[in-house]
Design a protein around this motif. Structure first.
Motif, PDB file in Angstrom:
ATOM      1  N   LEU A   9       0.839  -1.187   0.000  1.00 28.93           N
ATOM      2  CA  LEU A   9       0.000   0.000   0.000  1.00 28.93           C
ATOM      3  C   LEU A   9       0.876   1.240   0.000  1.00 28.93           C
ATOM      4  O   LEU A   9       1.865   1.324   0.723  1.00 28.93           O
ATOM      5  CB  LEU A   9      -0.922   0.010   1.223  1.00 28.93           C
ATOM      6  N   THR A  10       0.488   2.234  -0.820  1.00 30.08           N
ATOM      7  CA  THR A  10       1.297   3.448  -0.926  1.00 30.08           C
ATOM      8  C   THR A  10       0.451   4.675  -0.550  1.00 30.08           C
ATOM      9  O   THR A  10       0.024   4.796   0.584  1.00 30.08           O
ATOM     10  CB  THR A  10       1.900   3.577  -2.335  1.00 30.08           C
ATOM     11  N   ASP A  11       0.214   5.560  -1.479  1.00 31.25           N
ATOM     12  CA  ASP A  11      -0.407   6.856  -1.187  1.00 31.25           C
ATOM     13  C   ASP A  11      -1.824   6.719  -0.641  1.00 31.25           C
ATOM     14  O   ASP A  11      -2.608   5.877  -1.102  1.00 31.25           O
ATOM     15  CB  ASP A  11      -0.466   7.716  -2.445  1.00 31.25           C
ATOM     16  N   LYS A  12      -2.145   7.583   0.327  1.00 36.05           N
ATOM     17  CA  LYS A  12      -3.526   7.696   0.787  1.00 36.05           C
ATOM     18  C   LYS A  12      -4.334   8.442  -0.267  1.00 36.05           C
ATOM     19  O   LYS A  12      -3.873   9.442  -0.823  1.00 36.05           O
ATOM     20  CB  LYS A  12      -3.585   8.427   2.125  1.00 36.05           C
ATOM     21  N   LEU A  13      -5.522   7.967  -0.542  1.00 38.37           N
ATOM     22  CA  LEU A  13      -6.401   8.558  -1.546  1.00 38.37           C
ATOM     23  C   LEU A  13      -7.640   9.129  -0.874  1.00 38.37           C
ATOM     24  O   LEU A  13      -8.002   8.719   0.234  1.00 38.37           O
ATOM     25  CB  LEU A  13      -6.799   7.508  -2.585  1.00 38.37           C
TER      26      LEU A  13
END
Length: 274
Positions: A157-161
């Protein structure tokens, strides 16, 4: 309380049920899962290129009561953003959502993939995964990421959306046709209430160029055989979706799907008072 010994993985794709594509995806999943014998994998087919159906099915499954760990993986990616040739088979990436009930969803981010569960999402993230490099990304790239999340490894998991960026679901469209020819729509019980419709009221339904008279009902069997029920249906939980339910006793009879000439997902409809 969650039972860590119960693990369920739903795989929702627009491939033919029991076909080669599902088998290849399952092979990659089993190869990447920790203790695959402890995970129940279910395959669910949605119509080809039907992102409305994909969003509806993944949301319906993800919101179901389940005491264990449940992950829903969905893929219907028509790559409609451009009509020109796609460099290196570029397409939509996959995104991650965790719902209020703890269920986790990984969907290809196309059209309506997350819209049906938008109000249930408490965490919305991007996933580190190639968007190009294979025509069959749902076999070559996606299963490894899905398996990691099923294993409890969230390092992908990477960037918060922002949930606010998820497109809303338009009301009064076809969303799903079940095996009995009943047509589920994006209209909800609350939409009928807003329009002042009440059980027993006669209405006109216009769909796919076909007009039929119907009766607003709570339960499709609350009307006589052969009468179209504009029905508060069995999907949608606290705010059920409206179904077009034509009660038949044999599948040789004309179901709602037959009468309305088999409308595809996303087809608009109208419900008018008489």
């Amino acid at each position: 309380m969650q039972d860590e010994n119960k693990k369920l993985l739903h795989v929702v794709c627009d491939y033919r049920a029991g076909g080669l594509e599902f088998s290849e995806i399952r092979t990659r999943l089993v190869d990447s899962l920790d203790g695959p014998e402890q995970v129940v994998i279910s395959d669910i087919e949605v119509p080809p290129l039907d992102t409305v159906g994909l969003g509806f099915v993944t949301a319906q499954l993800a919101q179901a009561p389940f005491a264990g760990k449940m992950v829903v993986y969905g893929n219907a990616a028509p790559r409609r953003d451009k009509t020109k040739a796609k460099k290196d088979n570029m397409g939509e990436g996959i995104k991650y959502a965790r719902l209020k009930n703890g269920a986790e969803v990984i969907n290809v981010y196309s059209d309506y993939a997350f819209g049906f569960m938008k109000d249930q999402i408490v965490e919305f993230r991007d996933i580190d995964c190639p968007k190009a490099g294979s025509q069959f990304r749902s076999r070559d790239f996606f299963p490894e990421r899905v398996a990691k999340i099923m294993n409890g490894d969230h390092s992908v998991l990477t960037d918060k959306l922002s949930v606010k960026d998820i497109p809303e679901i338009p009301p009064y469209q076809v969303v799903w046709t079940d095996g009995f020819g009943n047509i589920k729509t994006t209209a909800r019980a609350s939409d009928l209430k807003k329009k002042g419709f009440k059980p027993g009221q006669r209405v006109q339904v216009i769909l796919n160029g076909v007009s039929m008279l119907g009766v607003v009902a709570i339960g499709g069997f609350a009307v006589d055989r052969g009468v179209l029920a504009v029905n508060i249906g069995s999907s949608g939980y606290d705010n059920p979706f409206v179904e077009l339910f034509l009660r038949v006793h044999q599948l040789s009879e004309k179901t709602a799907a037959v009468r309305f000439d088999y409308p595809v997902g996303g087809t608009p409809l109208e419900i008018k008072p008489l």
